[in-house]
Design an enzyme around this catalytic site. Structure first.
Site, mmCIF file in Angstrom:
data_model
loop_
_atom_site.group_PDB
_atom_site.id
_atom_site.type_symbol
_atom_site.label_atom_id
_atom_site.label_comp_id
_atom_site.label_asym_id
_atom_site.label_seq_id
_atom_site.Cartn_x
_atom_site.Cartn_y
_atom_site.Cartn_z
ATOM 1 N N SER A 298 13.813 -66.643 4.132
ATOM 2 C CA SER A 298 13.972 -68.071 3.859
ATOM 3 C C SER A 298 15.451 -68.444 3.751
ATOM 4 O O SER A 298 16.201 -68.246 4.696
ATOM 5 C CB SER A 298 13.201 -68.461 2.595
ATOM 6 N N ASP B 131 5.926 -72.573 10.476
ATOM 7 C CA ASP B 131 6.482 -72.170 9.181
ATOM 8 C C ASP B 131 6.124 -73.203 8.108
ATOM 9 O O ASP B 131 6.370 -74.407 8.268
ATOM 10 C CB ASP B 131 8.005 -72.058 9.306
ATOM 11 N N HIS C 76 5.292 -68.206 5.524
ATOM 12 C CA HIS C 76 6.725 -68.328 5.266
ATOM 13 C C HIS C 76 7.155 -67.063 4.547
ATOM 14 O O HIS C 76 6.652 -66.758 3.467
ATOM 15 C CB HIS C 76 7.019 -69.552 4.400
#
Length: 406
Positions: A177, A274, A343
């Site tokens: 991330s 995502d 994610h």
């Protein structure tokens, strides 16, 4: 009688744990290392606490190989949100857990992490709110905030070099991330600290954030990143080749513009749907004040046909941004672009390498990354559109990251 009941319960619990992919007894808990030497560099977390990392030493054939994993956790791009963040584990090492679980790509179990289990594995704790890239300070006489991500990165690297990293044979810089974005931003710089003989590669997990308009055609994420870059003093640390070749240098924080200037081989691990980008770039709350997308956000099966069309268009936009990389993949690049509503897929054991992990071309993420890093096979994999992939978990709403990234 009580003793018998207790024994039965204990045996039952052990059997239950044994049936999971990673039992509680198998968890690898690694202590935090606070980097005191960074005071010389002026490297501090948002609240002024010292940076930290967790290291689990390599062994055997992996004793001279190093894997660094940037922790993720969103960003703060104004004084108010950064001040609030400084009071949490996202802005202060004082408030972080001192033990961190290493799983997925950080696991020391060859059955769970076949290619990197015996490497030196390091998790860099995230406390600056700027993907380890800022260099600024706010002080109004009452409130002091340190935006020192770049110095934190430098300080941690300089602490690791004398611990053996200066002799690394192989190195992999990775992250998830906001940490995945950091792996793109720091990939070139990472090589400057290591010997010319070191094989250096970089992995961005869920870090390929798109410069894409939302459903109302506003560039919500671009505006957010512009404020982030300005507040935290990030522009001076962006790649110079990129910033001098684009109209707005701040946009070089987006991997799609930076990618062609990254020298080491890069592996892009990302979902085409995502969840963070779906919820905050494509359909941010500001673009859907009446919540028409709420059901779709919680469960892709609840998406209306027109909403699916929007999601498919976003997928095409991401693949277009990756087109030259995927087709021509210079410098040994790799991709695993699946169609799961996910994610961050490298740190969780169930998505990294497990019997029911997501797969492309009959390979898990771990196998694909390993083939890419060690040059065993070409690892350019792009999934078909949702809902064709039956290996996806699609557990929207079940993961902590959704709350860490808002």
């Amino acid at each position: 009688m009580e003793l018998v009941v207790t024994i039965v319960l204990l045996v039952s619990a052990m059997l239950t744990c044994a049936g999971t992919s990673v039992s509680s007894d198998d968890r690898l808990l690694v202590n935090m290392t606070v980097v005191h030497s960074t005071t010389v560099l002026g490297a501090y977390c948002l609240d002024g606490s010292l940076p930290a990392y967790h290291i689990h030493r390599g062994f055997g054939a992996g004793a001279r190989n190093w894997l660094l994993q940037f922790e993720g956790g969103g960003w703060c791009n104004d004084i108010e949100t950064c001040a609030e963040r400084a009071k949490t584990r996202r802005g202060s090492t004082r408030l972080m857990n001192k033990l961190e679980t290493f799983s997925g790509i950080l696991s020391d179990n060859p059955d769970h992490n076949p290619d990197f289990y015996n490497w030196n594995r390091v998790k860099l704790r995230y406390c600056d709110g700027g993907s380890f890239a800022g260099d600024n300070k706010f002080d109004n006489g009452t409130l002091v905030l340190f935006f020192r991500g770049q110095r934190i990165w430098k300080g941690i690297i300089e602490d690791l070099l004398p611990k053996g990293m200066r002799f690394a044979n192989k190195a992999l810089l990775s992250g998830c991330s906001a940490g995945g974005l950091a792996s793109y931003l720091h990939c070139n710089n990472f090589t400057s600290y290591l010997p010319n003989t070191t094989t250096v590669k970089c992995l961005g997990d869920a870090g390929f954030f798109m410069d894409s308009p939302d459903i109302t055609m506003n560039h919500t994420q671009r505006t957010f990143f512009q404020h982030l870059v300005t507040l935290q003093g990030i522009e001076q640390n962006l790649d110079e080749n990129c910033t001098t070749s684009i109209t707005d240098p701040k946009q070089c924080i987006f991997p799609q513009y930076l990618l062609k200037y990254i020298t080491p081989p890069v592996f892009i691990l990302n979902s085409a749907y995502d969840v963070y980008q779906f919820h905050h770039i494509l359909v941010p709350p500001s673009a859907d004040p009446r919540g028409h997308w709420n059901h779709c956000k919680l469960n892709p099966k609840e998406c209306l046909p027109n909403q699916i069309s929007v999601l498919q268009a976003f997928r095409v936009e991401m693949l277009t941004a990756l087109r030259s990389f995927v087709l021509y993949s210079r410098r040994g690049g790799g991709t695993f672009i699946n169609s799961c509503f996910a994610h961050c897929q490298s740190e969780s054991q169930d998505t990294w390498f497990a019997p029911d992990s997501p797969q492309l071309h009959n390979q898990t993420i771990a196998e694909s990354v390993g083939d890419w890093y060690f040059g065993r096979n070409v690892s350019i994999k792009v999934d078909c559109p949702y809902p064709c992939d039956t290996t996806c978990h699609n557990l929207i709403g079940a993961n902590e990251y959704q709350y860490d990234h808002v």
